[in-house]
Motif scaffolding. Structure first.
Motif, PDB file in Angstrom:
ATOM      1  N   SER A 241       0.879  -1.186   0.000  1.00 49.85           N
ATOM      2  CA  SER A 241       0.000   0.000   0.000  1.00 49.85           C
ATOM      3  C   SER A 241       0.905   1.221   0.000  1.00 49.85           C
ATOM      4  O   SER A 241       1.974   1.208   0.611  1.00 49.85           O
ATOM      5  N   LEU A 242       0.473   2.263  -0.695  1.00 51.12           N
ATOM      6  CA  LEU A 242       1.216   3.534  -0.709  1.00 51.12           C
ATOM      7  C   LEU A 242       0.358   4.568   0.029  1.00 51.12           C
ATOM      8  O   LEU A 242      -0.795   4.797  -0.355  1.00 51.12           O
ATOM      9  N   ARG A 243       0.940   5.130   1.073  1.00 58.07           N
ATOM     10  CA  ARG A 243       0.189   6.076   1.919  1.00 58.07           C
ATOM     11  C   ARG A 243       0.851   7.445   1.890  1.00 58.07           C
ATOM     12  O   ARG A 243       2.082   7.538   1.768  1.00 58.07           O
ATOM     13  N   ALA A 244       0.067   8.478   2.053  1.00 57.06           N
ATOM     14  CA  ALA A 244       0.610   9.832   2.195  1.00 57.06           C
ATOM     15  C   ALA A 244      -0.282  10.602   3.153  1.00 57.06           C
ATOM     16  O   ALA A 244      -1.504  10.431   3.160  1.00 57.06           O
ATOM     17  N   GLY A 276       1.219  14.815   1.033  1.00 55.51           N
ATOM     18  CA  GLY A 276       2.679  14.942   1.000  1.00 55.51           C
ATOM     19  C   GLY A 276       3.372  13.847   0.217  1.00 55.51           C
ATOM     20  O   GLY A 276       4.270  13.164   0.725  1.00 55.51           O
ATOM     21  N   ALA A 277       2.978  13.660  -1.043  1.00 52.03           N
ATOM     22  CA  ALA A 277       3.686  12.727  -1.945  1.00 52.03           C
ATOM     23  C   ALA A 277       3.510  13.253  -3.354  1.00 52.03           C
ATOM     24  O   ALA A 277       2.497  13.922  -3.647  1.00 52.03           O
ATOM     25  N   GLY A 278       4.468  12.995  -4.216  1.00 47.12           N
ATOM     26  CA  GLY A 278       4.366  13.461  -5.593  1.00 47.12           C
ATOM     27  C   GLY A 278       5.231  12.616  -6.510  1.00 47.12           C
ATOM     28  O   GLY A 278       5.617  11.489  -6.150  1.00 47.12           O
ATOM     29  N   TYR A 279       5.550  13.178  -7.666  1.00 48.72           N
ATOM     30  CA  TYR A 279       6.322  12.348  -8.608  1.00 48.72           C
ATOM     31  C   TYR A 279       7.733  12.092  -8.091  1.00 48.72           C
ATOM     32  O   TYR A 279       8.386  11.148  -8.506  1.00 48.72           O
ATOM     33  N   GLY A 280       8.194  12.926  -7.122  1.00 53.28           N
ATOM     34  CA  GLY A 280       9.485  12.642  -6.470  1.00 53.28           C
ATOM     35  C   GLY A 280       9.450  11.358  -5.657  1.00 53.28           C
ATOM     36  O   GLY A 280      10.496  10.841  -5.255  1.00 53.28           O
ATOM     37  N   ASP A 281       8.267  10.843  -5.401  1.00 55.38           N
ATOM     38  CA  ASP A 281       8.111   9.580  -4.675  1.00 55.38           C
ATOM     39  C   ASP A 281       7.696   8.442  -5.611  1.00 55.38           C
ATOM     40  O   ASP A 281       7.388   7.345  -5.152  1.00 55.38           O
ATOM     41  N   TYR A 311       3.887  16.943  -3.833  1.00 55.76           N
ATOM     42  CA  TYR A 311       2.492  17.080  -3.372  1.00 55.76           C
ATOM     43  C   TYR A 311       1.499  16.604  -4.428  1.00 55.76           C
ATOM     44  O   TYR A 311       1.769  16.629  -5.630  1.00 55.76           O
ATOM     45  N   LEU A 312       0.324  16.258  -3.912  1.00 59.79           N
ATOM     46  CA  LEU A 312      -0.847  15.957  -4.745  1.00 59.79           C
ATOM     47  C   LEU A 312      -2.026  16.713  -4.154  1.00 59.79           C
ATOM     48  O   LEU A 312      -2.078  16.909  -2.929  1.00 59.79           O
ATOM     49  N   LEU A 313      -2.963  17.097  -4.986  1.00 57.19           N
ATOM     50  CA  LEU A 313      -4.184  17.737  -4.493  1.00 57.19           C
ATOM     51  C   LEU A 313      -5.373  16.811  -4.733  1.00 57.19           C
ATOM     52  O   LEU A 313      -5.496  16.205  -5.814  1.00 57.19           O
ATOM     53  N   VAL A 314      -6.215  16.722  -3.724  1.00 58.33           N
ATOM     54  CA  VAL A 314      -7.350  15.813  -3.772  1.00 58.33           C
ATOM     55  C   VAL A 314      -8.607  16.596  -3.406  1.00 58.33           C
ATOM     56  O   VAL A 314      -8.592  17.377  -2.442  1.00 58.33           O
TER      57      VAL A 314
END
Ligand SMILES: Cc1ncc(COP(=O)(O)O)c(C=O)c1O
Length: 382
Positions: A241-244, A276-281, A311-314
Motif C-alpha cells: 500500500s502507498l500512503r501519504a 505529502g507525496a508526488g512524482y518525487g516519490d 504534493y498531490l491535491l485531492v
C-alpha cells in the motif's frame, strides 16, 4: 513518521506463495529482481522462502550479493545474461548462472575453475522472445556439453515466454521446448528441473508449469487481470500500500484555477487536501488529468490539478467529515474495507503495474508488516 511511505505486508506474500504452490504443484523460484519489484528484495524473498519457495531469481550480480548480505542462503539464479567482468562477483555470491549462448558455457566453466568449485547453471532456450537463450535446434548439443563439463553443475533447462496471455501462441512456442525435453530424456540427459512459467503462464498455461515456476509479480499480489472492484482472478493478495499524509486543507472558490499551469478549475466551492507525496516519490506525473482517485477516510476522492514533485491535491468536498492535517490517504492498497488497486493507478497512468511498483521513490518511508524474524523487525523499526 514519514509524510509518505509504502507498507509491505509479508503475510500477503506468504499467502500468494501458498496460492501459487497450490495452483502449480511445482517448485517455486521467487523472482525478486529490481528490489523485489520495488517492494524490498530481502523481506519479500524471506517471506517467499518461509511459505515454501525454494529458490530466488535476480537480474544483476549486485542483487545476488545483497540477498547474501541479508543472510539468505537459498540458491539464487541470475536469470538473464552476464558480462565477463561480472563472473567473479557472481560466483562469490554463489549465484547460479543462466547460459544463453553456446559461448557462455566456456566462460562459466573458466570462472568456476578460477573459483575452484563447480557453478550451477541453467540452459535457456529461446522459443521466440529473441532476448536470451540458445535455439531449440542447438540446445541438445549444448546440454550434452554442460553435462560433460565437471566445472558445471546442470541445475535446469528453461525458457521464457514473450506473450503468456496469448495462450494459443504460447502453446505453439512451448511445443519445441517440450519436444527438446523429450529428446534430451531419450538421450539420457535429464536436467534436475525444467522451467518455463512466470506469473501469467503459471496461472494460464498448465503445460508451462513443468517442475518449477518463476513468479515475480504474482508474489507481491499484482494481477494484470484484476477486476475494477479489486478482486483478483488468481486469488492473489496485494502486498503493498502507498500512503501519504494530508499536510494542509484548502478552501477554493468556484472558478479558481488550481496548481501549476492552472490545469484544474474548481466547478463549485471546493475543499482540497494537499497530500505529502508526488512524482518525487514515484507517483506517476501521467496521473495528472487522468481521472484518478485516492482513498481518504475509506472513500474515493478525485485527484485534481497537476501531480507535483512533493504534493498531490485531492478534492475532499464530498467527504462526510472534513479531513485534517496528519490524516492518512491511500494512493493504492487497502484502507479499511476500501481497496484501490495499484493496477488501476498504473492503467490510468498508461503504465504496466511492474513499471509503477519498480518506480517508487527512494524518499518513501518503509513499513514492514507481518515480519517473523528479528532482523526484519529491526529493519521495520529503523
Ligand atoms: C526469466 C524470467 N522468469 C521469470 C520472471 C518473472 O516474471 P513475472 O514478474 O511476470 O512473474 C522474469 C521477469 O521478467 C524473467 O525474466
Amino acid at each position: 513518521m514519514s509524510r509518505a511511505w509504502v507498507e509491505l505486508d509479508l503475510e500477503a506474500v506468504r499467502d500468494n506463495v501458498r496460492a501459487i504452490r497450490a495452483v502449480a504443484g511445482a517448485e517455486v523460484l521467487a523472482v525478486v529482481k529490481a528490489d523485489g519489484y520495488g517492494h524490498g528484495a530481502a523481506p519479500v524473498a524471506r517471506a517467499a522462502l518461509e511459505a515454501g519457495a525454494t529458490r530466488l531469481g535476480v537480474a544483476t550480480p549486485e542483487e545476488a550479493a545483497r540477498l547474501r548480505e541479508a543472510g539468505l542462503t537459498a540458491p539464487v539464479q541470475l536469470l538473464g545474461s552476464f558480462l565477463d567482468d561480472e563472473l567473479d562477483a557472481l560466483l562469490h555470491a554463489r549465484a547460479q548462472l543462466t547460459l544463453n549462448d553456446p559461448g557462455d558455457l566456456a566462460r562459466a566453466s573458466a570462472a568456476a575453475r578460477r573459483a575452484g568449485r563447480p557453478v550451477g547453471v541453467h540452459l535457456k532456450v529461446d522459443v521466440g522472445m529473441h532476448r536470451h537463450g540458445v535455439a531449440p535446434e542447438q540446445a541438445l548439443e549444448v546440454l550434452a556439453q554442460v553435462a560433460a563439463d565437471p566445472a558445471l553443475r546442470l541445475e535446469g533447462l528453461m525458457t521464457h515466454l514473450p506473450a503468456p496471455r496469448d495462450e494459443a501462441r504460447s502453446r505453439e512456442m512451448l511445443a519445441p521446448f517440450a519436444d527438446l525435453v523429450a529428446r534430451a530424456a531419450r538421450a539420457g540427459l535429464r536436467p534436475p528441473r525444467v522451467h518455463a512459467a512466470a506469473s501469467a503462464a503459471l496461472f494460464r498455461l498448465p503445460e508451462a508449469r513443468f517442475d518449477l515456476v518463476r513468479p515475480g509479480i504474482a508474489l507481491v499480489g499484482l494481477d494484470p487481470d484484476r477486476a475494477p472492484d479489486g478482486a483478483s482472478s488468481c486469488g492473489l493478495t496485494p502486498a503493498l500500500s502507498l500512503r501519504a499524509r494530508v499536510t494542509r486543507i484548502l478552501e477554493v472558490a468556484a472558478g479558481e484555477q488550481v496548481g501549476y499551469g492552472g490545469r484544474w478549475t474548481a466547478a463549485r466551492p471546493s475543499r482540497l487536501a494537499l497530500l505529502g507525496a508526488g512524482y518525487g516519490d514515484g507517483v506517476p506525473y501521467a496521473l495528472t488529468g487522468a481521472g484518478a482517485h485516492v482513498l481518504l477516510h475509506g472513500r474515493r476522492c478525485p485527484l485534481v490539478a497537476t501531480v507535483m514533485m512533493d504534493y498531490l491535491l485531492v478534492d475532499v468536498t464530498d467527504l462526510p467529515r472534513a479531513p485534517a492535517p496528519g490524516d492518512v490517504a491511500t494512493l493504492f492498497g487497502r484502507d479499511g474495507d476500501a481497496v484501490l488497486p495499484l493496477e488501476e493507478q498504473a492503467r490510468r497512468a498508461g503504465l504496466i503495474p511492474y513499471a509503477l511498483s519498480c518506480g517508487l521513490g527512494a524518499r518513501l518511508g518503509r513499513v514492514v508488516l507481518g515480519a517473523r524474524t528479528a532482523s526484519e523487525t529491526l529493519r521495520r523499526a529503523a
